[in-house]
Design an enzyme around this catalytic site. Structure first.
Site, short mmCIF file in Angstrom:
data_model
loop_
_atom_site.label_atom_id
_atom_site.label_comp_id
_atom_site.label_asym_id
_atom_site.label_seq_id
_atom_site.Cartn_x
_atom_site.Cartn_y
_atom_site.Cartn_z
N GLY A 50 -70.79 -87.29 60.31
CA GLY A 50 -71.95 -87.38 61.22
C GLY A 50 -73.13 -88.16 60.70
O GLY A 50 -73.87 -88.76 61.48
N ASP A 108 -76.85 -85.17 59.00
CA ASP A 108 -77.27 -85.47 60.37
C ASP A 108 -77.90 -84.25 61.04
O ASP A 108 -78.97 -84.34 61.63
CB ASP A 108 -76.09 -86.02 61.21
CG ASP A 108 -74.87 -85.11 61.18
OD1 ASP A 108 -74.80 -84.26 60.29
OD2 ASP A 108 -73.99 -85.27 62.04
N ASP A 111 -77.15 -76.71 61.14
CA ASP A 111 -76.92 -75.73 62.18
C ASP A 111 -77.00 -74.34 61.52
O ASP A 111 -78.07 -73.77 61.35
CB ASP A 111 -75.55 -76.03 62.78
CG ASP A 111 -75.39 -75.50 64.18
OD1 ASP A 111 -76.24 -74.73 64.62
OD2 ASP A 111 -74.38 -75.84 64.83
N THR A 115 -72.94 -75.44 55.46
CA THR A 115 -72.45 -76.68 54.82
C THR A 115 -73.39 -77.10 53.69
O THR A 115 -72.96 -77.37 52.56
CB THR A 115 -72.36 -77.81 55.87
OG1 THR A 115 -71.44 -77.42 56.88
CG2 THR A 115 -71.90 -79.11 55.23
N ASP A 167 -70.99 -85.97 67.28
CA ASP A 167 -69.82 -86.09 68.15
C ASP A 167 -69.54 -84.83 68.94
O ASP A 167 -70.05 -83.74 68.63
CB ASP A 167 -68.57 -86.41 67.32
CG ASP A 167 -68.05 -85.19 66.57
OD1 ASP A 167 -68.86 -84.53 65.89
OD2 ASP A 167 -66.86 -84.87 66.70
C1 PRP Z 1 -71.45 -80.96 61.37
C2 PRP Z 1 -72.69 -81.66 60.87
C3 PRP Z 1 -73.00 -80.95 59.58
C4 PRP Z 1 -72.47 -79.56 59.81
C5 PRP Z 1 -73.62 -78.64 60.05
O1 PRP Z 1 -70.34 -81.53 60.74
O2 PRP Z 1 -72.44 -83.04 60.67
O3 PRP Z 1 -72.35 -81.54 58.47
O4 PRP Z 1 -71.62 -79.60 60.96
O5 PRP Z 1 -73.18 -77.36 60.37
P1 PRP Z 1 -73.62 -76.05 59.59
O6 PRP Z 1 -75.10 -76.16 59.27
O7 PRP Z 1 -73.32 -74.96 60.58
O8 PRP Z 1 -72.79 -75.93 58.35
P2 PRP Z 1 -68.87 -81.38 61.31
O9 PRP Z 1 -68.17 -80.31 60.53
O10 PRP Z 1 -68.92 -81.24 62.78
O11 PRP Z 1 -68.22 -82.76 60.88
P3 PRP Z 1 -68.65 -84.25 61.26
O12 PRP Z 1 -69.93 -84.56 60.50
O13 PRP Z 1 -67.50 -85.06 60.79
O14 PRP Z 1 -68.85 -84.33 62.75
#
Ligand code: PRP
Length: 183
Positions: A50, A108, A111, A115, A167
């Protein structure tokens, strides 16, 4: 002379952040980070996938020497909820020295925070001088795990966001603006 109108790419989308708004904020972030870092070389680590567009724009707004790398993390759970189990599927490359270095993580969207909490802990095992985080979007109301964000582009309360790297099932990442996807 015609007027350029940015229409949502589909009727279920509502514009949340325009490319102009994003661009202005990134210039501000670039100045702020550059002043704070000074002459030290940064190691900038983007979280795939992202963050790739935000990272590309942010590094060009910085005025500091930097080495760049990316990590990719996977969190296990349903489509909408992270379970809290995070693993690394692509780590920092072995030739990128982290020990004693100033590290800037570029994300990006934050949430639940799971992560970034995982990644900060992982990076700190390399004994860097510091780990700072720059997130384009902070969705604070969804936070499960406290994580200190040093630089934030925008706080956004509402909705499922797509575009500018974000996405929905791998669609919409290439849109230049950020939209709420109505379900
Ligand atoms: C999304 C975003 C962050 C993560 C945040 O990644 O890009 O890395 O989720 O979520 P959290 O704060 O709840 O941990 P995703 O796993 O969707 O992968 P992507 O970046 O490849 O879309």
């Amino acid at each position: 002379m015609g007027v350029l109108v940015t229409l949502p790419p589909n009727p279920r989308m509502e514009l949340v952040l325009s490319r102009e708004t994003i661009s202005r904020r990134i210039q501000e972030l670039g100045q702020e980070i550059s002043q704070a870092v000074g002459d030290d070389e940064l190691v900038i680590i983007g979280i795939l996938k992202g963050a790739f567009i935000f990272m590309a724009d942010l590094v060009r707004a910085l005025n500091v020497p930097a080495k760049l790398d990316f990590v990719r993390l996977k969190s296990y759970g349903s489509l909408t909820e992270s379970s809290g189990q995070v693993s690394i599927t692509k780590d920092v490359e072995p030739d990128i020295e982290l020990r004693g270095r100033k590290v800037l993580v570029v994300e990006d969207i934050v949430d639940t925070g799971l992560t970034l909490a995982f990644l900060r802990n992982h990076l700190e095992q390399h004994q860097p001088h510091s780990v700072q985080i720059c997130a384009m979007i902070d969705k604070l109301e969804r936070r499960k795990r406290y994580v200190e964000l040093d630089y934030v582009g925008f706080e956004v309360a509402r909705g499922y966001l797509v575009g500018y790297g974000l996405d929905s099932a791998e669609k919409y990442r290439c849109l230049p603006d950020i939209y709420e996807l109505k379900v």
